[in-house]
Design an enzyme around this catalytic site. Structure first.
Site, PDB file in Angstrom:
ATOM      1  N   LYS A  37       0.841  -1.202   0.000  1.00  0.00           N
ATOM      2  CA  LYS A  37       0.000   0.000   0.000  1.00  0.00           C
ATOM      3  C   LYS A  37       0.874   1.250   0.000  1.00  0.00           C
ATOM      4  O   LYS A  37       0.618   2.219  -0.719  1.00  0.00           O
ATOM      5  CB  LYS A  37      -0.861   0.002   1.275  1.00  0.00           C
ATOM      6  CG  LYS A  37      -2.339  -0.057   0.989  1.00  0.00           C
ATOM      7  CD  LYS A  37      -3.082   0.195   2.274  1.00  0.00           C
ATOM      8  CE  LYS A  37      -4.317  -0.673   2.341  1.00  0.00           C
ATOM      9  NZ  LYS A  37      -4.994  -0.584   3.631  1.00  0.00           N
ATOM     10  N   PHE A 160     -16.610  11.945   9.252  1.00  0.00           N
ATOM     11  CA  PHE A 160     -17.941  11.772   8.661  1.00  0.00           C
ATOM     12  C   PHE A 160     -17.890  11.682   7.145  1.00  0.00           C
ATOM     13  O   PHE A 160     -18.878  11.955   6.479  1.00  0.00           O
ATOM     14  CB  PHE A 160     -18.855  12.928   9.089  1.00  0.00           C
ATOM     15  CG  PHE A 160     -18.930  13.099  10.585  1.00  0.00           C
ATOM     16  CD1 PHE A 160     -19.679  12.216  11.355  1.00  0.00           C
ATOM     17  CD2 PHE A 160     -18.235  14.111  11.225  1.00  0.00           C
ATOM     18  CE1 PHE A 160     -19.743  12.345  12.738  1.00  0.00           C
ATOM     19  CE2 PHE A 160     -18.292  14.258  12.605  1.00  0.00           C
ATOM     20  CZ  PHE A 160     -19.042  13.370  13.369  1.00  0.00           C
ATOM     21  N   LYS A 215     -20.626   9.980  16.217  1.00  0.00           N
ATOM     22  CA  LYS A 215     -20.429   9.219  14.992  1.00  0.00           C
ATOM     23  C   LYS A 215     -21.435   8.079  14.851  1.00  0.00           C
ATOM     24  O   LYS A 215     -22.106   7.941  13.829  1.00  0.00           O
ATOM     25  CB  LYS A 215     -19.001   8.669  14.969  1.00  0.00           C
ATOM     26  CG  LYS A 215     -18.686   7.732  13.826  1.00  0.00           C
ATOM     27  CD  LYS A 215     -18.869   8.421  12.503  1.00  0.00           C
ATOM     28  CE  LYS A 215     -18.879   7.431  11.367  1.00  0.00           C
ATOM     29  NZ  LYS A 215     -17.665   7.409  10.610  1.00  0.00           N
ATOM     30  N   GLY A 268     -25.786  -0.497   2.314  1.00  0.00           N
ATOM     31  CA  GLY A 268     -24.724  -1.485   2.491  1.00  0.00           C
ATOM     32  C   GLY A 268     -23.430  -0.751   2.728  1.00  0.00           C
ATOM     33  O   GLY A 268     -23.434   0.379   3.222  1.00  0.00           O
ATOM     34  N   CYS A 271     -19.738   0.744   6.387  1.00  0.00           N
ATOM     35  CA  CYS A 271     -20.010   1.565   7.572  1.00  0.00           C
ATOM     36  C   CYS A 271     -21.387   1.352   8.184  1.00  0.00           C
ATOM     37  O   CYS A 271     -21.499   0.820   9.281  1.00  0.00           O
ATOM     38  CB  CYS A 271     -19.824   3.036   7.220  1.00  0.00           C
ATOM     39  SG  CYS A 271     -18.175   3.378   6.612  1.00  0.00           S
ATOM     40  N   LYS A 274     -22.412  -2.251   9.677  1.00  0.00           N
ATOM     41  CA  LYS A 274     -21.623  -2.710  10.836  1.00  0.00           C
ATOM     42  C   LYS A 274     -21.712  -1.719  11.990  1.00  0.00           C
ATOM     43  O   LYS A 274     -21.668  -2.104  13.158  1.00  0.00           O
ATOM     44  CB  LYS A 274     -20.170  -3.001  10.443  1.00  0.00           C
ATOM     45  CG  LYS A 274     -19.327  -1.785  10.120  1.00  0.00           C
ATOM     46  CD  LYS A 274     -18.139  -1.612  11.043  1.00  0.00           C
ATOM     47  CE  LYS A 274     -17.287  -0.465  10.547  1.00  0.00           C
ATOM     48  NZ  LYS A 274     -16.736   0.434  11.489  1.00  0.00           N
ATOM     49  N   ARG A 342     -18.139  -3.970  -0.454  1.00  0.00           N
ATOM     50  CA  ARG A 342     -18.371  -4.545   0.872  1.00  0.00           C
ATOM     51  C   ARG A 342     -19.865  -4.491   1.212  1.00  0.00           C
ATOM     52  O   ARG A 342     -20.494  -3.452   1.101  1.00  0.00           O
ATOM     53  CB  ARG A 342     -17.581  -3.779   1.945  1.00  0.00           C
ATOM     54  CG  ARG A 342     -16.096  -4.138   1.955  1.00  0.00           C
ATOM     55  CD  ARG A 342     -15.350  -3.325   2.977  1.00  0.00           C
ATOM     56  NE  ARG A 342     -15.366  -1.907   2.640  1.00  0.00           N
ATOM     57  CZ  ARG A 342     -14.972  -0.937   3.478  1.00  0.00           C
ATOM     58  NH1 ARG A 342     -14.555  -1.234   4.682  1.00  0.00           N
ATOM     59  NH2 ARG A 342     -15.008   0.320   3.087  1.00  0.00           N
TER      60      ARG A 342
HETATM   61  C1  UGA Z   1     -21.645   6.654   5.563  1.00  0.00           C
HETATM   62  C2  UGA Z   1     -22.119   8.017   6.096  1.00  0.00           C
HETATM   63  O1  UGA Z   1     -23.020   8.616   5.159  1.00  0.00           O
HETATM   64  C3  UGA Z   1     -20.936   8.946   6.331  1.00  0.00           C
HETATM   65  O2  UGA Z   1     -21.385  10.170   6.890  1.00  0.00           O
HETATM   66  C4  UGA Z   1     -19.970   8.254   7.296  1.00  0.00           C
HETATM   67  O3  UGA Z   1     -18.822   9.046   7.539  1.00  0.00           O
HETATM   68  C5  UGA Z   1     -19.519   6.938   6.680  1.00  0.00           C
HETATM   69  O4  UGA Z   1     -20.673   6.104   6.447  1.00  0.00           O
HETATM   70  C6  UGA Z   1     -18.600   6.256   7.648  1.00  0.00           C
HETATM   71  O5  UGA Z   1     -19.061   5.808   8.707  1.00  0.00           O
HETATM   72  O6  UGA Z   1     -17.394   6.249   7.421  1.00  0.00           O
HETATM   73  P1  UGA Z   1     -20.917   5.774   3.144  1.00  0.00           P
HETATM   74  O7  UGA Z   1     -20.812   4.420   3.776  1.00  0.00           O
HETATM   75  O8  UGA Z   1     -19.847   6.249   2.246  1.00  0.00           O
HETATM   76  O9  UGA Z   1     -21.063   6.893   4.284  1.00  0.00           O
HETATM   77  O10 UGA Z   1     -22.257   5.749   2.284  1.00  0.00           O
HETATM   78  P2  UGA Z   1     -23.656   6.509   2.284  1.00  0.00           P
HETATM   79  O11 UGA Z   1     -23.622   7.600   1.304  1.00  0.00           O
HETATM   80  O12 UGA Z   1     -24.096   6.813   3.658  1.00  0.00           O
HETATM   81  O13 UGA Z   1     -24.580   5.354   1.692  1.00  0.00           O
HETATM   82  C7  UGA Z   1     -24.778   4.155   2.442  1.00  0.00           C
HETATM   83  C8  UGA Z   1     -25.738   3.230   1.749  1.00  0.00           C
HETATM   84  O14 UGA Z   1     -27.055   3.748   1.842  1.00  0.00           O
HETATM   85  C9  UGA Z   1     -25.486   2.990   0.269  1.00  0.00           C
HETATM   86  O15 UGA Z   1     -25.596   1.603   0.023  1.00  0.00           O
HETATM   87  C10 UGA Z   1     -26.584   3.762  -0.419  1.00  0.00           C
HETATM   88  O16 UGA Z   1     -26.949   3.203  -1.642  1.00  0.00           O
HETATM   89  C11 UGA Z   1     -27.702   3.652   0.590  1.00  0.00           C
HETATM   90  N1  UGA Z   1     -28.720   4.723   0.488  1.00  0.00           N
HETATM   91  C12 UGA Z   1     -28.377   6.011   0.686  1.00  0.00           C
HETATM   92  C13 UGA Z   1     -30.035   4.398   0.196  1.00  0.00           C
HETATM   93  O17 UGA Z   1     -30.388   3.208   0.016  1.00  0.00           O
HETATM   94  N2  UGA Z   1     -30.973   5.397   0.117  1.00  0.00           N
HETATM   95  C14 UGA Z   1     -30.644   6.687   0.310  1.00  0.00           C
HETATM   96  O18 UGA Z   1     -31.546   7.543   0.227  1.00  0.00           O
HETATM   97  C15 UGA Z   1     -29.320   7.009   0.600  1.00  0.00           C
END
Ligand code: UGA
Length: 447
Positions: A37, A160, A215, A268, A271, A274, A342
């Protein structure tokens, strides 16, 4: 003199944080225990797909043409300890196998490798998502094992960032939360984040447990919003309503807001799933499990959507067994603008349909390599058009822009039946129906 910063763990969070710190003008040393990496990062290459990250990295990695030279990488903890004033812990905390709780071993081993080398004043700042109470325990460990004694201090500063927007979220955070135990720690973190704070990012100072809880509660709220709208989708389907209209209409109430109300196959990634499970497990340990039993329902609504998509597919194919049917799957990643598969709902649905006997062909703009590694027995195609060739049904499971821009007329000539199931409520039903397709989505009227 300007602060020197180290970043321990160069995954999603760490690589982005390290590059962002260099962009803010600091000298930065990144560490990872995986030498491959580090070698990649030293060449200015990013081990994952994240828009804008490679450019940012190249602007700063020492030794690359035209770079600021402020960003270097190493695998050596003593070097990191000697270099930095502020050390960010950015290692991951995955779900433990066979349990809900999160695995703290990477955080613990990072601190154990760093602490004995801290001989002078240093601030160790945890960014990883951890169960509440961890910072307290890690601070005691640090006090005991750092030769600097009380001069080596801990703070907690949750992250975040969203995949796909990692660079923007890191450089222009919508809030900065710091759990601190001293004025010195607060002052150092104000110095680190001076630029975004000047630009208007709110800076919230808390104690350790609150910072940790901000968080996990934020991710729980987001998960709840998604499962709420998916539950409404189930009701809409039963009552012949339209969940997309419903989401739009309730979203105009700014107490509710329109974001994160897209119904479909659910959340999914590495984050949300889990984090809500680890949160439940931790609340149980604290004797507060009743407070979070609703998250069990949130999780189960979410997982149910994947099964509903499989059933919708079965119906679309006439209701019988999947054997011998051809299913095209558009999308493999857990969300667009990422190559992360994931706990991807899309790949999970593709896998279930495949395991029940269908011939599944997947296409994803960025997630093909990761998907192939995780699910080598699925079929893969190099384009959406190739994936749908001969298909009896097309599943739209990750809402990439590329899929919204597909021409249903052209696709219609390649499939064996013009049936599209939109698992993300992101395609325009009118456009597809006009081109002769049967369009179905979760929580939407059939025609
Ligand atoms: C999420 C949080 O949004 C971040 O704020 C946080 O920092 C991050 O986890 C983390 O803990 O590190 P992320 O996992 O990148 O971010 O993805 P999201 O944008 O939250 O989407 C999560 C899932 O929800 C995706 O599978 C997306 O398709 C789904 N989703 C999102 C929906 O099914 N409907 C929606 O309206 C929005």
């Amino acid at each position: 003199m300007a602060l020197k910063i180290t970043v321990i763990g160069t995954g999603y969070l760490g690589a982005t944080h390290a590059a962002a710190m260099a962009e803010l003008g600091f000298e930065v040393l990144g560490l990872d225990v995986v030498p491959e990496k580090i070698e990649m990062l030293q060449r200015g290459e990013v081990p994952m797909y994240e828009p804008g990250l490679e450019d940012l990295l190249r602007r700063h990695v020492a030794g690359l043409e035209g770079s600021s030279g402020r960003l270097r990488f190493t695998t050596d903890f003593p070097e990191v300890a000697a270099f930095g004033d502020v050390h960010f812990l950015c290692v991951n905390t995955p779900q433990k196998h066979g349990e809900y709780a999160c695995d703290m071993s990477y955080v613990e081993s990072a601190l154990a490798s760093l602490a004995p080398h801290l001989r002078g004043p240093a601030l160790v700042v945890g960014k990883s998502t951890v169960p509440v109470g961890s910072a307290d325990r890690l601070a005691a460990y640090l006090a005991e094992h750092a030769p600097a004694g009380g001069d080596a201090e801990l703070a907690w500063n949750p992250e975040f960032l969203r995949e796909g927007f990692a660079v923007r979220d890191t450089l222009h955070p919508d809030r900065i939360v710091v759990g601190v135990r001293s004025e010195r720690a607060e002052k150092l973190l104000r110095e680190v984040y001076a630029t975004p704070v000047e630009e208007g990012s709110p800076f919230v100072v808390t104690d350790f447990p609150t910072a940790e809880l901000v968080k996990t509660s934020a991710n729980s709220f987001l998960a709840t919003k998604i499962s709420f709208i998916n539950a409404m989708a189930e009701v809409c389907e039963a009552a012949d309503g339209d969940v997309a209209k419903l989401a739009e209409a309730i979203g105009y109430d700014d107490r509710i807001g329109r974001k994160f109300l897209r119904a479909g196959i659910g959340f999914g990634g590495g984050c949300l799933p889990k984090d809500i499970r680890a949160f439940m497990a931790r609340a149980g340990e604290l004797g507060a499990d009743q407070a979070l039993t609703f998250l069990r329902e949130i999780d189960s609504i979410n997982m149910r959507q994947r099964g509903r998509m499989v059933e919708l597919t079965r119906q679309a194919l006439g209701g019988g067994p999947f054997l011998g049917k051809r299913v095209a799957v558009l999308g493999a990643t857990f969300k667009p603008d990422s190559d992360d598969v994931r706990d991807s709902p899309a790949l999970n649905v593709a896998g279930q349909v495949h395991l029940q006997g269908a011939q599944v062909t997947v296409y994803d703009p960025k997630g093909m390599d990761n998907a192939r590694r995780l699910f080598p027995t699925l079929g893969y195609a190099d384009s959406a058009l190739e994936a749908v060739r001969g298909a009896d049904v097309v599943l739209h499971l990750t809402e990439w822009r590329e899929f919204r821009e597909l021409d249903p007329q052209v696709l219609g000539e390649a499939v064996s039946a013009k049936v599209v199931l939109d698992g993300r409520n992101a395609l325009d039903p009118e456009v597809w129906r006009k081109a002769g397709w049967t369009y179905r989505a979760m929580g939407r009227p059939t025609a």
